[in-house]
Design a protein around this motif. Structure first.
Motif, PDB file in Angstrom:
ATOM      1  N   GLY A 135      87.260  -5.188  29.598  1.00 38.80           N
ATOM      2  CA  GLY A 135      86.303  -6.111  30.200  1.00 38.80           C
ATOM      3  C   GLY A 135      86.559  -7.535  29.775  1.00 38.80           C
ATOM      4  N   GLY A 136      85.692  -8.433  30.223  1.00 45.28           N
ATOM      5  CA  GLY A 136      85.859  -9.845  29.920  1.00 45.28           C
ATOM      6  C   GLY A 136      86.861 -10.481  30.860  1.00 45.28           C
ATOM      7  N   ILE A 137      87.604 -11.458  30.351  1.00 46.45           N
ATOM      8  CA  ILE A 137      88.599 -12.176  31.161  1.00 46.45           C
ATOM      9  C   ILE A 137      89.895 -11.373  31.196  1.00 46.45           C
ATOM     10  N   ILE A 138      90.434 -11.192  32.405  1.00 48.44           N
ATOM     11  CA  ILE A 138      91.687 -10.449  32.593  1.00 48.44           C
ATOM     12  C   ILE A 138      92.633 -11.318  33.420  1.00 48.44           C
ATOM     13  N   ILE A 139      93.826 -11.561  32.906  1.00 49.55           N
ATOM     14  CA  ILE A 139      94.833 -12.360  33.604  1.00 49.55           C
ATOM     15  C   ILE A 139      95.942 -11.430  34.068  1.00 49.55           C
ATOM     16  N   VAL A 140      96.212 -11.436  35.378  1.00 45.50           N
ATOM     17  CA  VAL A 140      97.254 -10.571  35.942  1.00 45.50           C
ATOM     18  C   VAL A 140      98.416 -11.441  36.399  1.00 45.50           C
ATOM     19  N   ASP A 141      99.593 -11.169  35.842  1.00 45.36           N
ATOM     20  CA  ASP A 141     100.799 -11.911  36.198  1.00 45.36           C
ATOM     21  C   ASP A 141     101.629 -11.059  37.141  1.00 45.36           C
ATOM     22  N   PHE A 142     101.319 -11.171  38.440  1.00 50.68           N
ATOM     23  CA  PHE A 142     102.114 -10.453  39.437  1.00 50.68           C
ATOM     24  C   PHE A 142     103.506 -11.073  39.508  1.00 50.68           C
ATOM     25  N   ILE A 143     104.473 -10.309  39.998  1.00 43.23           N
ATOM     26  CA  ILE A 143     105.816 -10.858  40.223  1.00 43.23           C
ATOM     27  C   ILE A 143     105.703 -11.929  41.307  1.00 43.23           C
ATOM     28  N   ASP A 144     106.330 -13.071  41.085  1.00 44.40           N
ATOM     29  CA  ASP A 144     106.190 -14.207  42.001  1.00 44.40           C
ATOM     30  C   ASP A 144     106.544 -13.841  43.434  1.00 44.40           C
ATOM     31  N   MET A 145     105.652 -14.217  44.349  1.00 48.01           N
ATOM     32  CA  MET A 145     105.861 -13.988  45.778  1.00 48.01           C
ATOM     33  C   MET A 145     105.834 -15.322  46.510  1.00 48.01           C
ATOM     34  N   GLN A 146     106.751 -15.501  47.463  1.00 50.41           N
ATOM     35  CA  GLN A 146     106.801 -16.733  48.255  1.00 50.41           C
ATOM     36  C   GLN A 146     105.977 -16.609  49.532  1.00 50.41           C
ATOM     37  N   ASN A 147     105.880 -15.401  50.053  1.00 49.41           N
ATOM     38  CA  ASN A 147     105.184 -15.151  51.318  1.00 49.41           C
ATOM     39  C   ASN A 147     103.662 -15.170  51.106  1.00 49.41           C
ATOM     40  N   GLU A 148     102.973 -16.083  51.798  1.00 49.08           N
ATOM     41  CA  GLU A 148     101.523 -16.203  51.631  1.00 49.08           C
ATOM     42  C   GLU A 148     100.795 -14.954  52.130  1.00 49.08           C
ATOM     43  N   ASP A 149     101.320 -14.339  53.189  1.00 53.53           N
ATOM     44  CA  ASP A 149     100.696 -13.114  53.707  1.00 53.53           C
ATOM     45  C   ASP A 149     100.788 -11.992  52.681  1.00 53.53           C
ATOM     46  N   HIS A 150     101.912 -11.918  51.983  1.00 50.54           N
ATOM     47  CA  HIS A 150     102.062 -10.910  50.929  1.00 50.54           C
ATOM     48  C   HIS A 150     101.031 -11.134  49.821  1.00 50.54           C
ATOM     49  N   LYS A 151     100.797 -12.394  49.461  1.00 48.01           N
ATOM     50  CA  LYS A 151      99.807 -12.699  48.427  1.00 48.01           C
ATOM     51  C   LYS A 151      98.413 -12.237  48.841  1.00 48.01           C
ATOM     52  N   ARG A 152      98.066 -12.522  50.096  1.00 48.98           N
ATOM     53  CA  ARG A 152      96.731 -12.116  50.590  1.00 48.98           C
ATOM     54  C   ARG A 152      96.597 -10.597  50.578  1.00 48.98           C
ATOM     55  N   ARG A 153      97.650  -9.903  50.968  1.00 47.16           N
ATOM     56  CA  ARG A 153      97.586  -8.436  51.026  1.00 47.16           C
ATOM     57  C   ARG A 153      97.512  -7.822  49.626  1.00 47.16           C
ATOM     58  N   VAL A 154      98.189  -8.436  48.664  1.00 41.70           N
ATOM     59  CA  VAL A 154      98.123  -7.940  47.281  1.00 41.70           C
ATOM     60  C   VAL A 154      96.710  -8.126  46.728  1.00 41.70           C
ATOM     61  N   LEU A 155      96.099  -9.285  46.966  1.00 43.36           N
ATOM     62  CA  LEU A 155      94.722  -9.521  46.514  1.00 43.36           C
ATOM     63  C   LEU A 155      93.761  -8.546  47.167  1.00 43.36           C
ATOM     64  N   ALA A 156      93.933  -8.334  48.483  1.00 45.67           N
ATOM     65  CA  ALA A 156      93.057  -7.399  49.208  1.00 45.67           C
ATOM     66  C   ALA A 156      93.220  -5.984  48.664  1.00 45.67           C
ATOM     67  N   SER A 157      94.448  -5.609  48.312  1.00 46.60           N
ATOM     68  CA  SER A 157      94.704  -4.270  47.756  1.00 46.60           C
ATOM     69  C   SER A 157      94.029  -4.113  46.404  1.00 46.60           C
ATOM     70  N   LEU A 158      94.075  -5.162  45.578  1.00 39.23           N
ATOM     71  CA  LEU A 158      93.428  -5.100  44.265  1.00 39.23           C
ATOM     72  C   LEU A 158      91.915  -4.990  44.412  1.00 39.23           C
ATOM     73  N   GLU A 159      91.339  -5.780  45.318  1.00 37.57           N
ATOM     74  CA  GLU A 159      89.892  -5.732  45.541  1.00 37.57           C
ATOM     75  C   GLU A 159      89.468  -4.359  46.040  1.00 37.57           C
ATOM     76  N   HIS A 160      90.269  -3.789  46.947  1.00 32.87           N
ATOM     77  CA  HIS A 160      89.935  -2.460  47.483  1.00 32.87           C
ATOM     78  C   HIS A 160      90.050  -1.391  46.391  1.00 32.87           C
ATOM     79  N   ALA A 161      91.067  -1.512  45.530  1.00 36.70           N
ATOM     80  CA  ALA A 161      91.254  -0.521  44.461  1.00 36.70           C
ATOM     81  C   ALA A 161      90.108  -0.557  43.466  1.00 36.70           C
ATOM     82  N   LEU A 162      89.453  -1.707  43.335  1.00 43.50           N
ATOM     83  CA  LEU A 162      88.355  -1.849  42.374  1.00 43.50           C
ATOM     84  C   LEU A 162      87.002  -1.434  42.945  1.00 43.50           C
TER      85      LEU A 162
END
Length: 489
Positions: free
Chosen positions: A341-368
């Protein structure tokens, strides 16, 4: 989704595992010698007011004084709409409390590390379907109940039972529940609050007025909203106690209870013991060949994602994206399993594609979404990091099961043998300048003495010539690598 609760009970410890689709998702551990305090209600006494921190220390009879912030003295709950929360503004702590004052307080966070328990004066009493808020006239409905019609129905039923004793929050488990069940819950909570109020009149400062349920009962109560197939208990006594509890408060789970008399331990059914051991490791392997590195510190938890042996099938960007998507599922599970709990920092592998970034965030939100602890996730930062928070009330799995290393004292690393050797040589020079000694004896670990007698023997010889005195090296088998003593003779 198939889900089972496995309850392993002994006289000194109770452990509960939530298994979904054969995979361990959550572990809860309660030891009789260190029962959790969250939910307990005390008649506290203000021991110190800290205007500079807008907080006060409260004596509730524990070794460490508990912490009460000014913002926790005014009513607030997560289920109250944000507009209504804005009405409540924390005042100056010096105007709200005074030293020596008695207050009715409830624990909202267990002591964590060096910090004492965190308190609130916004008392809440949970039951199967409702949460009583003494002194409030508010009726709220859990945000997880999505249907507007159902929310309105539940709110209307709960409103009928609001009186001078307090208002209610309708829990997620109440979705689809009938009016009779909600009425029974409301009556039970009001009786309970009346008993607590009576105890308060007779209690002395620092006395506990109400203790939350033991782990097994609390989990059965709180997991009512989860579609459980079975609740297996390996203790006959606890099984019979839970039968009575469930029959009175959660009757729909009565046919799910099952006594487990098996010869093999109940936690061996789904490899739970090994999963718990893996949850204490830094590295989490992904099926694709990638992996996570999870580091828990006092300030925050960091999660680093790496492709590892995963080389993908198309191009680098696709490989990175697929690894990050897979990592979101593993991260959500590990947060629940390790109770981070508390503050959690996630260092994903760098992505250049903005759509990929949005989909990764959406996947994390859905998994939670299946996580019962509230969390919030921010967008990718300029450095490509995702910052998130997860509500923390109890200690993490690591803090429950592990203690600080006596050798490294929590650093996670040891000084090299070479470093220790040079520290010893500097210490000899320092002592020689300060005191008049004929010779020196160095007591050190076997690893250090081996190096002194081998590759660093020339350094020792040079120092003997430099100070003009003999230096003897003595092995102490029980010394850790960083331990040594320089003795004058």
């Amino acid at each position: 989704m198939s889900a089972e609760l496995l309850i392993n009970a002994t006289p000194y410890e109770t452990r509960v595992a939530l298994v979904e689709r054969g995979i361990l998702q959550e572990v809860h551990i309660e030891r009789e010698a260190r029962r959790g305090l969250v939910g307990n209600i005390y008649r506290g006494k203000i021991s110190r007011v800290l205007p500079g921190m807008q907080a006060a220390f409260v004596d509730i009879g524990m070794e460490k004084a508990a912490f009460l912030h000014a913002s926790d003295i005014v009513p607030h709950t997560e289920c109250v709409a944000s507009k209504e929360q804005e009405k409540f503004q924390a005042g100056n702590i010096a105007e709200l409390v005074r030293q020596g004052q008695d207050m009715l307080v409830q624990v909202v966070k267990d002591p964590l590390g060096s910090k004492g328990a965190r308190l609130t004066t916004d008392i809440t009493l949970p039951s199967r379907y409702l949460v009583l808020m003494p002194g409030s006239a508010h009726v709220g409905v859990s945000q997880r109940v999505e249907s507007e019609d159902e929310r309105e129905r539940l709110k209307t039923i709960a409103a009928k039972h609001v009186d001078e004793q307090g208002g209610f929050i309708v829990r997620t488990a109440a979705e689809g529940a009938g009016e009779v069940e909600l009425e029974q819950d409301a009556r039970f909570l009001k009786r309970l609050w009346s008993k607590i109020s009576e105890r308060r009149k007779r209690a002395r400062p620092c006395d506990m007025l109400y203790e939350d349920l033991r782990l097994a009962f609390r989990v059965v109560r709180d997991f009512g909203g989860v579609e459980l197939d079975k609740i297996r208990i390996d203790s006959r006594d606890l099984f019979e106690e839970l039968q009575s509890f469930v029959g009175e408060f959660v009757p729909e789970l009565s046919d799910k209870l099952e006594y487990y008399p098996g010869e093999s331990p109940i936690f061996d059914l789904y490899d739970v013991e090994n999963e718990i051991q893996r949850a204490l490791e830094r590295k989490v392997e992904l099926k694709s060949g990638g992996y996570l590195i999870i580091d828990q510190t006092e300030a925050m938890t960091t999660v680093d994602i790496n492709t590892g042996a995963f080389v993908g099938h198309r191009n680098l960007e696709e490989t990175i994206f697929n690894t990050n998507i897979e990592a979101t599922q593993a991260i959500a599970r590990q947060l629940r399993l390790r109770n981070l709990g508390g503050i959690i920092i996630v260092d994903f592998i760098d992505m250049q594609n903005e759509d990929h970034k949005r989909r990764v965030l959406a996947s994390l939100e859905h998994a939670l979404t299946r996580d019962r602890a509230k969390s919030s996730i921010s967008d990718f930062s300029a450095l490509g990091l995702v910052e998130m928070t997860r509500k923390r009330t109890r200690e993490s799995l690591e803090h429950v099961l592990c203690a600080e290393c006596s050798s490294c004292h929590g650093r996670g690393t040891l000084k090299t043998v070479e470093t220790i050797c040079y520290e010893i040589l500097r210490e000899i020079i320092r002592v020689n300048r300060a005191y008049d000694a004929d010779q020196f004896v160095v007591y050190a670990s076997p690893a250090v003495t081996d190096v002194f007698l081998g590759e660093e023997s020339h350094s020792l010889a040079e120092l003997e010539v430099f100070i003009g005195k003999q230096i003897r090296i003595q092995t102490e088998p029980l010394y850790g690598q960083e331990q040594f003593d320089v003795v004058m003779m």
